[in-house]
Design an enzyme around this catalytic site. Structure first.
Site, PDB file in Angstrom:
ATOM      1  N   ARG A  90     -32.169  10.818  39.947  1.00  0.00           N
ATOM      2  CA  ARG A  90     -30.752  10.573  39.116  1.00  0.00           C
ATOM      3  C   ARG A  90     -29.982   9.581  39.645  1.00  0.00           C
ATOM      4  O   ARG A  90     -29.252   8.854  39.024  1.00  0.00           O
ATOM      5  CB  ARG A  90     -29.953  12.049  39.521  1.00  0.00           C
ATOM      6  CG  ARG A  90     -28.698  12.323  38.826  1.00  0.00           C
ATOM      7  CD  ARG A  90     -27.891  13.332  38.889  1.00  0.00           C
ATOM      8  NE  ARG A  90     -26.619  13.430  38.203  1.00  0.00           N
ATOM      9  CZ  ARG A  90     -25.860  14.381  38.166  1.00  0.00           C
ATOM     10  NH1 ARG A  90     -26.314  15.541  38.895  1.00  0.00           N
ATOM     11  NH2 ARG A  90     -24.701  14.302  37.464  1.00  0.00           N
ATOM     12  N   ASN A 144     -32.046  19.123  31.357  1.00  0.00           N
ATOM     13  CA  ASN A 144     -31.670  17.916  30.473  1.00  0.00           C
ATOM     14  C   ASN A 144     -32.837  17.113  30.571  1.00  0.00           C
ATOM     15  O   ASN A 144     -33.791  16.792  31.321  1.00  0.00           O
ATOM     16  CB  ASN A 144     -30.594  17.430  31.254  1.00  0.00           C
ATOM     17  CG  ASN A 144     -29.166  18.117  30.838  1.00  0.00           C
ATOM     18  OD1 ASN A 144     -29.061  18.512  29.714  1.00  0.00           O
ATOM     19  ND2 ASN A 144     -28.298  18.351  31.787  1.00  0.00           N
ATOM     20  N   CYS A 164     -26.744  24.823  26.600  1.00  0.00           N
ATOM     21  CA  CYS A 164     -25.911  24.121  27.436  1.00  0.00           C
ATOM     22  C   CYS A 164     -24.528  24.787  27.528  1.00  0.00           C
ATOM     23  O   CYS A 164     -24.356  25.670  26.883  1.00  0.00           O
ATOM     24  CB  CYS A 164     -25.691  22.645  26.595  1.00  0.00           C
ATOM     25  SG  CYS A 164     -24.553  21.552  27.209  1.00  0.00           S
ATOM     26  N   TYR A 244     -18.916  14.017  26.337  1.00  0.00           N
ATOM     27  CA  TYR A 244     -20.134  13.150  26.380  1.00  0.00           C
ATOM     28  C   TYR A 244     -19.834  11.922  25.260  1.00  0.00           C
ATOM     29  O   TYR A 244     -20.429  10.814  25.484  1.00  0.00           O
ATOM     30  CB  TYR A 244     -21.486  13.899  26.174  1.00  0.00           C
ATOM     31  CG  TYR A 244     -21.728  14.363  27.487  1.00  0.00           C
ATOM     32  CD1 TYR A 244     -22.627  13.945  28.344  1.00  0.00           C
ATOM     33  CD2 TYR A 244     -21.508  15.783  27.497  1.00  0.00           C
ATOM     34  CE1 TYR A 244     -22.881  14.530  29.456  1.00  0.00           C
ATOM     35  CE2 TYR A 244     -22.002  16.405  28.617  1.00  0.00           C
ATOM     36  CZ  TYR A 244     -22.557  15.786  29.521  1.00  0.00           C
ATOM     37  OH  TYR A 244     -23.149  16.860  30.815  1.00  0.00           O
TER      38      TYR A 244
END
Length: 420
Positions: A90, A144, A164, A244
């Site tokens: 990540r 994800n 989600c 987002y």
């Protein structure tokens, strides 16, 4: 009823355990199996899970194992919450795209593609093993990028639903602002995973009064602050975008911010070390307050509600990720959208939605095309497929950036890509 959690050694897991314990009337779990290859971490989480169950008087049994096949055997539902490559991967997803002036984020843009390429083959292998050991089990995907992973599962014929926490997070925040119970708030939530808008906020049910104009008029500053978007923009849109959307609506501003501060991955890694130290305390029998900062707020409530509806056939309405099947007529039927759907023992059926304004429909169509190319790259590999997906992504789009990002993606993820 048996539930299995793949990735049970995650620091998220106590949030899930707390939900199972509190909501045991909704979802009466008799056996909860936590599956993870990290044995030390898994035993730490498992011991805390047992203490949480005991404190809240839950009679269910908590089992821990590193054996996937044994862990999922005869499960009624399997929850996927894994991170291939861990926080180290990540950290890379969130940093190398910035070198090209592109957003570095783990679920969208180049970083999101990297995560999809690492994750889809692993998830499909797990799903095939679930099909062999528990052929009637539902797979609930929280891994994800949820939209791409869920599409891979559904196209391979698995009994899967994507989940989600964005929608339930908005529901709880709006309920608090409006001073009503969360159950009274229903969202006209539509789009793709991590690319959604609240077109309406209804009180009392899916056909209740739309109070979104009132919400924006009376609480626009609070909503705008939470999204880090200007209130005048929200008023012009007349809808509430998910946070987002800031990667699209304020891309360059976000890139500057990301370059100036530690990555979210670094923050989460430090938080995880602190959480694991807390979890090791044999006196701890509740989820610590620090866990709320880890992310995944209200994940447990959403997971319990979805599992209960699938396994008990309640037919209630929830926000899920599922095949489009004509819901958005400008998308293919096998695109995976995120929207309200009726959930029952036979699966999910998206509810009709109003025609999307071209302002949103155009972006949804563009990102759906990217997700199609991303899934193709995840399934078949190859540099050219990675390049095509990056070139198609609205946050990249320029061939020079796509060329450079393709090379960087492969270089940073070679150990996770069988074809590289």
């Amino acid at each position: 009823m048996k539930l299995a959690v793949v990735g049970g050694g995650s620091t998220y897991t106590p949030e899930l355990i707390d939900g199972f314990a509190r909501l045991r009337e909704t979802l009466p779990v008799e056996e909860l199996t936590l599956i993870d290859p990290a044995a030390d971490r898994l035993e730490l989480i498992g011991a805390l899970a047992r203490r949480i169950f005991a404190r809240q008087g839950h009679p269910g049994r908590v089992v821990t194992t590193g054996d996937l096949d044994a862990g999922v055997a005869d499960a009624d539902a399997v929850l996927l919450q894994l991170r291939v490559g861990g926080q180290a991967a990540r950290q890379q997803d969130e940093t190398w795209p910035l070198e090209c002036g592109c957003v570095g984020q783990e679920t969208t843009g180049a970083g999101g593609l990297a995560k999809a390429l690492r994750t889809v083959p692993v998830v499909l292998d797990i799903a095939e093993r679930v099909r062999g050991a528990a052929p009637h089990a539902w797979i609930i995907d929280f891994t994800n990028p949820v939209g791409i992973v869920t599409r891979a599962l559904l196209k391979a014929g698995h009994r899967a639903v994507g989940l989600c926490n964005v929608a339930i997070g908005f529901q709880r925040k709006f309920a608090a602002l409006l001073d009503v119970a969360p159950a009274d708030v229903h969202l006209d939530h539509v789009g793709l995973n991590h690319l959604t808008w609240e077109l309406g906020v209804r009180l009392g049910g899916p056909h209740g009064e739309d109070v979104l104009p009132k919400l924006l008029a009376e609480h626009g500053d609070a909503v705008a602050t939470d999204l880090k978007l200007p209130r005048p923009l929200l008023e012009r849109l007349g809808v509430v975008p998910s946070y987002y959307l800031r990667y699209y609506y304020a891309h360059d501003e976000v890139v500057r911010e990301l370059r100036e501060k530690p990555s979210r991955a670094a923050e989460v890694a430090a938080m995880e070390r602190e959480l694991l130290a807390l979890y090791a305390d044999p006196a701890l029998d509740t989820k610590p307050e620090l866990l709320a900062k880890r992310g995944g707020a209200f994940y447990s409530e959403a997971a319990v509600a979805l599992a209960s509806s699938l396994l008990r056939g309640t037919g209630d309405v929830q926000v899920v990720n599922a095949f489009n099947n004509g819901t958005l007529p400008f998308l293919p039927d096998d695109a995976v959208i995120e929207t309200q759907a009726t959930v029952g023992a036979d699966g999910v059926t998206p509810l009709p939605v109003p025609a999307l304004d071209p302002l949103y429909a155009g972006l949804v169509a563009d990102v759906t095309a990217y997700e199609d190319l991303a899934l193709d790259a995840a399934l078949r590999g190859g540099r050219e497929r990675v390049f095509r997906a990056l070139l198609a992504h609205p946050l990249i789009g320029q061939y020079a950036y796509a060329e450079t990002l393709t090379d960087q993606l492969i270089a940073h993820n070679r150990e996770h890509l069988a074809w590289a």
